[in-house]
Design a protein around this motif. Structure first.
Motif, PDB file in Angstrom:
ATOM      1  N   VAL A 153       8.177 -42.465 -16.256  1.00 16.08           N
ATOM      2  CA  VAL A 153       9.496 -41.825 -16.160  1.00 16.08           C
ATOM      3  C   VAL A 153       9.340 -40.327 -15.918  1.00 16.08           C
ATOM      4  O   VAL A 153      10.055 -39.748 -15.091  1.00 16.08           O
ATOM      5  N   GLY A 154       8.403 -39.706 -16.621  1.00 15.28           N
ATOM      6  CA  GLY A 154       8.179 -38.270 -16.435  1.00 15.28           C
ATOM      7  C   GLY A 154       7.763 -37.951 -15.012  1.00 15.28           C
ATOM      8  O   GLY A 154       8.282 -37.005 -14.401  1.00 15.28           O
ATOM      9  N   LEU A 155       6.822 -38.722 -14.482  1.00 17.72           N
ATOM     10  CA  LEU A 155       6.364 -38.459 -13.109  1.00 17.72           C
ATOM     11  C   LEU A 155       7.430 -38.818 -12.080  1.00 17.72           C
ATOM     12  O   LEU A 155       7.565 -38.136 -11.056  1.00 17.72           O
ATOM     13  N   TRP A 156       8.181 -39.874 -12.327  1.00 17.98           N
ATOM     14  CA  TRP A 156       9.228 -40.293 -11.394  1.00 17.98           C
ATOM     15  C   TRP A 156      10.268 -39.185 -11.227  1.00 17.98           C
ATOM     16  O   TRP A 156      10.737 -38.924 -10.119  1.00 17.98           O
ATOM     17  N   ASN A 157      10.605 -38.530 -12.323  1.00 20.79           N
ATOM     18  CA  ASN A 157      11.643 -37.496 -12.293  1.00 20.79           C
ATOM     19  C   ASN A 157      11.103 -36.086 -12.081  1.00 20.79           C
ATOM     20  O   ASN A 157      11.887 -35.140 -12.004  1.00 20.79           O
ATOM     21  N   ALA A 158       9.799 -35.937 -12.002  1.00 19.62           N
ATOM     22  CA  ALA A 158       9.200 -34.613 -11.836  1.00 19.62           C
ATOM     23  C   ALA A 158       9.397 -34.096 -10.415  1.00 19.62           C
ATOM     24  O   ALA A 158       9.492 -34.872  -9.464  1.00 19.62           O
ATOM     25  N   THR A 159       9.441 -32.786 -10.299  1.00 16.02           N
ATOM     26  CA  THR A 159       9.550 -32.152  -8.975  1.00 16.02           C
ATOM     27  C   THR A 159       8.150 -31.838  -8.461  1.00 16.02           C
ATOM     28  O   THR A 159       7.859 -30.710  -8.079  1.00 16.02           O
ATOM     29  N   LEU A 160       7.289 -32.832  -8.479  1.00 11.08           N
ATOM     30  CA  LEU A 160       5.918 -32.697  -7.995  1.00 11.08           C
ATOM     31  C   LEU A 160       5.791 -33.443  -6.677  1.00 11.08           C
ATOM     32  O   LEU A 160       6.581 -34.339  -6.378  1.00 11.08           O
ATOM     33  N   THR A 161       4.774 -33.085  -5.920  1.00 10.65           N
ATOM     34  CA  THR A 161       4.511 -33.832  -4.694  1.00 10.65           C
ATOM     35  C   THR A 161       3.947 -35.203  -5.064  1.00 10.65           C
ATOM     36  O   THR A 161       3.463 -35.410  -6.175  1.00 10.65           O
ATOM     37  N   GLY A 162       3.978 -36.111  -4.123  1.00 11.33           N
ATOM     38  CA  GLY A 162       3.445 -37.448  -4.363  1.00 11.33           C
ATOM     39  C   GLY A 162       1.971 -37.428  -4.738  1.00 11.33           C
ATOM     40  O   GLY A 162       1.528 -38.196  -5.600  1.00 11.33           O
ATOM     41  N   SER A 163       1.223 -36.542  -4.097  1.00 13.93           N
ATOM     42  CA  SER A 163      -0.208 -36.476  -4.409  1.00 13.93           C
ATOM     43  C   SER A 163      -0.436 -35.960  -5.834  1.00 13.93           C
ATOM     44  O   SER A 163      -1.355 -36.404  -6.517  1.00 13.93           O
ATOM     45  N   GLU A 164       0.397 -35.036  -6.298  1.00 16.39           N
ATOM     46  CA  GLU A 164       0.271 -34.551  -7.681  1.00 16.39           C
ATOM     47  C   GLU A 164       0.616 -35.659  -8.676  1.00 16.39           C
ATOM     48  O   GLU A 164      -0.058 -35.829  -9.688  1.00 16.39           O
ATOM     49  N   LYS A 165       1.654 -36.415  -8.380  1.00 15.69           N
ATOM     50  CA  LYS A 165       2.024 -37.522  -9.249  1.00 15.69           C
ATOM     51  C   LYS A 165       0.895 -38.547  -9.313  1.00 15.69           C
ATOM     52  O   LYS A 165       0.560 -39.040 -10.395  1.00 15.69           O
ATOM     53  N   GLY A 166       0.314 -38.853  -8.179  1.00 13.36           N
ATOM     54  CA  GLY A 166      -0.810 -39.786  -8.144  1.00 13.36           C
ATOM     55  C   GLY A 166      -2.009 -39.253  -8.898  1.00 13.36           C
ATOM     56  O   GLY A 166      -2.710 -40.004  -9.581  1.00 13.36           O
ATOM     57  N   TYR A 167      -2.245 -37.963  -8.783  1.00 12.58           N
ATOM     58  CA  TYR A 167      -3.351 -37.308  -9.503  1.00 12.58           C
ATOM     59  C   TYR A 167      -3.213 -37.518 -11.003  1.00 12.58           C
ATOM     60  O   TYR A 167      -4.169 -37.942 -11.677  1.00 12.58           O
ATOM     61  N   TYR A 168      -2.028 -37.237 -11.545  1.00 15.85           N
ATOM     62  CA  TYR A 168      -1.812 -37.393 -12.986  1.00 15.85           C
ATOM     63  C   TYR A 168      -1.883 -38.859 -13.400  1.00 15.85           C
ATOM     64  O   TYR A 168      -2.462 -39.186 -14.441  1.00 15.85           O
ATOM     65  N   ALA A 169      -1.297 -39.741 -12.614  1.00 16.80           N
ATOM     66  CA  ALA A 169      -1.319 -41.166 -12.955  1.00 16.80           C
ATOM     67  C   ALA A 169      -2.747 -41.703 -12.980  1.00 16.80           C
ATOM     68  O   ALA A 169      -3.135 -42.406 -13.918  1.00 16.80           O
ATOM     69  N   MET A 170      -3.536 -41.363 -11.979  1.00 13.04           N
ATOM     70  CA  MET A 170      -4.910 -41.883 -11.921  1.00 13.04           C
ATOM     71  C   MET A 170      -5.789 -41.271 -13.004  1.00 13.04           C
ATOM     72  O   MET A 170      -6.609 -41.966 -13.607  1.00 13.04           O
ATOM     73  N   ALA A 171      -5.645 -39.987 -13.275  1.00 14.25           N
ATOM     74  CA  ALA A 171      -6.426 -39.355 -14.346  1.00 14.25           C
ATOM     75  C   ALA A 171      -6.053 -39.966 -15.696  1.00 14.25           C
ATOM     76  O   ALA A 171      -6.927 -40.222 -16.540  1.00 14.25           O
ATOM     77  N   PHE A 172      -4.772 -40.221 -15.905  1.00 12.75           N
ATOM     78  CA  PHE A 172      -4.289 -40.836 -17.141  1.00 12.75           C
ATOM     79  C   PHE A 172      -4.901 -42.227 -17.317  1.00 12.75           C
ATOM     80  O   PHE A 172      -5.446 -42.547 -18.379  1.00 12.75           O
ATOM     81  N   LEU A 173      -4.829 -43.043 -16.275  1.00 13.04           N
ATOM     82  CA  LEU A 173      -5.367 -44.399 -16.361  1.00 13.04           C
ATOM     83  C   LEU A 173      -6.883 -44.397 -16.543  1.00 13.04           C
ATOM     84  O   LEU A 173      -7.420 -45.229 -17.283  1.00 13.04           O
TER      85      LEU A 173
END
Length: 144
Positions: free
Chosen positions: A93-113
């Motif tokens: 939810v945080g990444l979905w609503n964030a004003t980040l680029t898609g690559s930044e969202k993917g970066y956080y998601a992959m690092a988290f996982l």
């Protein structure tokens, strides 16, 4: 009849597990450190990481306890699943609503996982090594 057998994890797997945990967590935190977002947003994402790591390790421990016939209450087992699900949901939810680029969202998601995977694998290795040493005391003394 529950018979415990144990194999010691290889050094390569133990090292890869610790590397996955540290690379995932350090990458995630480094991204937060360098991010152009408000401090409260950084705190949110950091808290989600800490919560997720705790939930993943706690769930792995309860699953392993049940496999080894160590009593675990159903409510705690369920809460572990809920906590891990909430951590994943909060990040999503945080990444979905964030004003980040898609690559930044993917970066956080992959690092988290990656960090969650590493935490579970490290916890598994710790349990496997402890079980191996408990069932094979002569082998542990030879390693020392």
């Amino acid at each position: 009849m529950n018979t415990l057998t144990a194999q010691r994890p290889t050094g390569a797997f133990v090292g890869a597990s610790w590397a996955a945990l540290f690379v995932g967590a350090v990458t995630y935190v480094t991204g937060l450190w360098n991010a152009q977002m408000a401090l409260n947003e950084k705190g949110y994402y950091f808290t989600v990481l800490a919560f997720g790591l705790f939930a993943a390790v706690s769930l792995q421990k309860t699953v392993r306890d049940r496999l080894e016939a160590i009593p675990v209450t159903g409510i705690y087992y369920g809460l572990c699943w809920v906590a891990l699900g909430l951590a994943l949901l909060l990040l999503t939810v945080g990444l979905w609503n964030a004003t980040l680029t898609g690559s930044e969202k993917g970066y956080y998601a992959m690092a988290f996982l990656l960090a969650l995977f590493g935490a579970v694998a490290v916890q598994k290795n710790i349990r496997d090594i402890a079980l191996f040493e408990r069932l094979n005391p002569a082998s542990s003394e030879a390693d020392a």
